[in-house]
Scaffold this motif. Sequence first.
Motif, PDB file in Angstrom:
ATOM      1  N   ARG A   1      -0.936  33.681  23.685  1.00 55.16           N
ATOM      2  CA  ARG A   1      -2.603  32.962  22.946  1.00 55.16           C
ATOM      3  C   ARG A   1      -2.797  31.820  24.267  1.00 55.16           C
ATOM      4  NH1 ARG A   1       0.662  35.854  20.863  1.00 55.16           N
ATOM      5  NH2 ARG A   1       0.118  37.244  18.736  1.00 55.16           N
ATOM      6  N   ILE A   2      -2.334  31.329  24.538  1.00 51.45           N
ATOM      7  CA  ILE A   2      -2.881  30.023  25.386  1.00 51.45           C
ATOM      8  C   ILE A   2      -3.372  30.442  26.461  1.00 51.45           C
ATOM      9  CG2 ILE A   2      -2.795  27.867  27.012  1.00 51.45           C
ATOM     10  CD1 ILE A   2      -0.086  27.307  24.526  1.00 51.45           C
ATOM     11  N   LEU A   3      -2.648  31.507  27.472  1.00 51.22           N
ATOM     12  CA  LEU A   3      -3.191  32.353  28.076  1.00 51.22           C
ATOM     13  C   LEU A   3      -4.993  33.117  28.234  1.00 51.22           C
ATOM     14  CD1 LEU A   3      -0.091  33.626  29.869  1.00 51.22           C
ATOM     15  CD2 LEU A   3      -1.791  31.596  30.834  1.00 51.22           C
ATOM     16  N   GLU A   4      -5.273  33.665  26.736  1.00 44.75           N
ATOM     17  CA  GLU A   4      -5.671  34.073  26.247  1.00 44.75           C
ATOM     18  C   GLU A   4      -7.094  32.979  26.106  1.00 44.75           C
ATOM     19  OE1 GLU A   4      -7.286  36.816  22.661  1.00 44.75           O
ATOM     20  OE2 GLU A   4      -5.990  35.612  22.034  1.00 44.75           O
ATOM     21  N   GLN A   5      -6.919  31.999  25.513  1.00 45.09           N
ATOM     22  CA  GLN A   5      -7.817  30.755  25.035  1.00 45.09           C
ATOM     23  C   GLN A   5      -8.313  30.418  26.542  1.00 45.09           C
ATOM     24  OE1 GLN A   5      -5.678  27.627  23.281  1.00 45.09           O
ATOM     25  NE2 GLN A   5      -6.341  29.153  20.796  1.00 45.09           N
ATOM     26  N   ILE A   6      -7.746  30.403  27.184  1.00 44.30           N
ATOM     27  CA  ILE A   6      -7.983  30.167  29.106  1.00 44.30           C
ATOM     28  C   ILE A   6      -8.752  30.694  29.660  1.00 44.30           C
ATOM     29  CG2 ILE A   6      -6.906  29.708  31.671  1.00 44.30           C
ATOM     30  CD1 ILE A   6      -4.453  28.063  29.988  1.00 44.30           C
ATOM     31  N   GLN A   7      -8.521  32.221  29.756  1.00 44.07           N
ATOM     32  CA  GLN A   7      -9.461  33.323  29.975  1.00 44.07           C
ATOM     33  C   GLN A   7     -10.524  33.208  29.703  1.00 44.07           C
ATOM     34  OE1 GLN A   7      -9.382  35.459  32.204  1.00 44.07           O
ATOM     35  NE2 GLN A   7     -11.493  36.641  31.410  1.00 44.07           N
ATOM     36  N   LYS A   8     -10.757  32.910  27.692  1.00 43.81           N
ATOM     37  CA  LYS A   8     -11.929  33.060  27.147  1.00 43.81           C
ATOM     38  C   LYS A   8     -12.703  31.031  27.725  1.00 43.81           C
ATOM     39  CE  LYS A   8     -11.001  35.574  23.169  1.00 43.81           C
ATOM     40  NZ  LYS A   8     -10.605  35.345  21.928  1.00 43.81           N
ATOM     41  N   GLU A   9     -12.016  30.499  27.678  1.00 46.91           N
ATOM     42  CA  GLU A   9     -12.741  28.741  27.757  1.00 46.91           C
ATOM     43  C   GLU A   9     -13.049  29.061  29.669  1.00 46.91           C
ATOM     44  OE1 GLU A   9      -9.323  26.649  27.034  1.00 46.91           O
ATOM     45  OE2 GLU A   9     -10.140  26.777  24.913  1.00 46.91           O
ATOM     46  N   LYS A  10     -12.440  29.397  30.204  1.00 43.62           N
ATOM     47  CA  LYS A  10     -13.313  29.357  31.793  1.00 43.62           C
ATOM     48  C   LYS A  10     -14.923  29.732  31.889  1.00 43.62           C
ATOM     49  CE  LYS A  10     -11.668  33.826  34.535  1.00 43.62           C
ATOM     50  NZ  LYS A  10     -12.617  34.054  34.617  1.00 43.62           N
ATOM     51  N   ASN A  11     -14.980  29.307  33.119  1.00 38.60           N
ATOM     52  CA  ASN A  11     -16.619  30.333  33.348  1.00 38.60           C
ATOM     53  C   ASN A  11     -16.181  30.876  34.096  1.00 38.60           C
ATOM     54  OD1 ASN A  11     -18.957  29.727  35.110  1.00 38.60           O
ATOM     55  ND2 ASN A  11     -19.057  28.058  35.238  1.00 38.60           N
ATOM     56  N   SER A  12     -17.413  31.929  33.500  1.00 37.85           N
ATOM     57  CA  SER A  12     -17.260  33.578  34.754  1.00 37.85           C
ATOM     58  C   SER A  12     -17.147  33.618  36.918  1.00 37.85           C
ATOM     59  CB  SER A  12     -18.897  34.008  33.778  1.00 37.85           C
ATOM     60  OG  SER A  12     -19.815  33.640  34.747  1.00 37.85           O
ATOM     61  N   LEU A  13     -17.431  32.602  36.261  1.00 46.19           N
ATOM     62  CA  LEU A  13     -17.290  32.248  37.752  1.00 46.19           C
ATOM     63  C   LEU A  13     -15.859  31.899  38.249  1.00 46.19           C
ATOM     64  CD1 LEU A  13     -20.940  31.004  39.487  1.00 46.19           C
ATOM     65  CD2 LEU A  13     -20.100  32.569  39.832  1.00 46.19           C
ATOM     66  N   ASP A  14     -15.165  31.069  37.272  1.00 47.21           N
ATOM     67  CA  ASP A  14     -13.610  30.842  37.952  1.00 47.21           C
ATOM     68  C   ASP A  14     -12.810  32.215  38.106  1.00 47.21           C
ATOM     69  OD1 ASP A  14     -14.513  27.694  37.468  1.00 47.21           O
ATOM     70  OD2 ASP A  14     -14.012  27.307  35.091  1.00 47.21           O
ATOM     71  N   ASP A  15     -12.029  31.259  38.689  1.00 39.72           N
ATOM     72  CA  ASP A  15     -10.658  32.477  38.723  1.00 39.72           C
ATOM     73  C   ASP A  15      -9.454  31.933  38.059  1.00 39.72           C
ATOM     74  OD1 ASP A  15      -8.619  34.228  40.368  1.00 39.72           O
ATOM     75  OD2 ASP A  15      -7.900  32.541  41.556  1.00 39.72           O
TER      76      ASP A  15
END
Length: 124
Positions: free
Chosen positions: A101-115
């Motif tokens: 769930r933390i990985l999911e949050q990181i995915q949602k929080e990252k900028n669209s240009l972030d890897d």
Amino acid sequence: MAAFKRKHLSYEGKLLLDYFTDALSVDRPFIMRLALAKGLSSHRNIEVINQSDGNRWEIPDFFKVDEYKLYSHIIINQARRVLSAEEINNEILNQIEKGLRILEQIQKEKNSLDDLRLAIITIN
């Protein structure tokens, strides 16, 4: 010390596991280890609701003996008390669920240009 007894990942956890396996082009054991590490190291308040439906996925034994010992001692150290093998295995499962769930949050929080890989490494 006992080995990891097979536990069942929730349906939502399985979906997240499959998503990150595909998104990062790695195998499931790697994602489970990553999720476990994120769950143990993060101070995020994540509630994982245990589902009792039949859509659960059995986690295979993916630990090497030394890895299991390492994670067990980290969990015991964080609990600050002696834990039984069953309590350790339950905590491993909880931390994997939390980490996914933390990985999911990181995915949602990252900028669209972030890897995604870079975001996972830098964001806790």
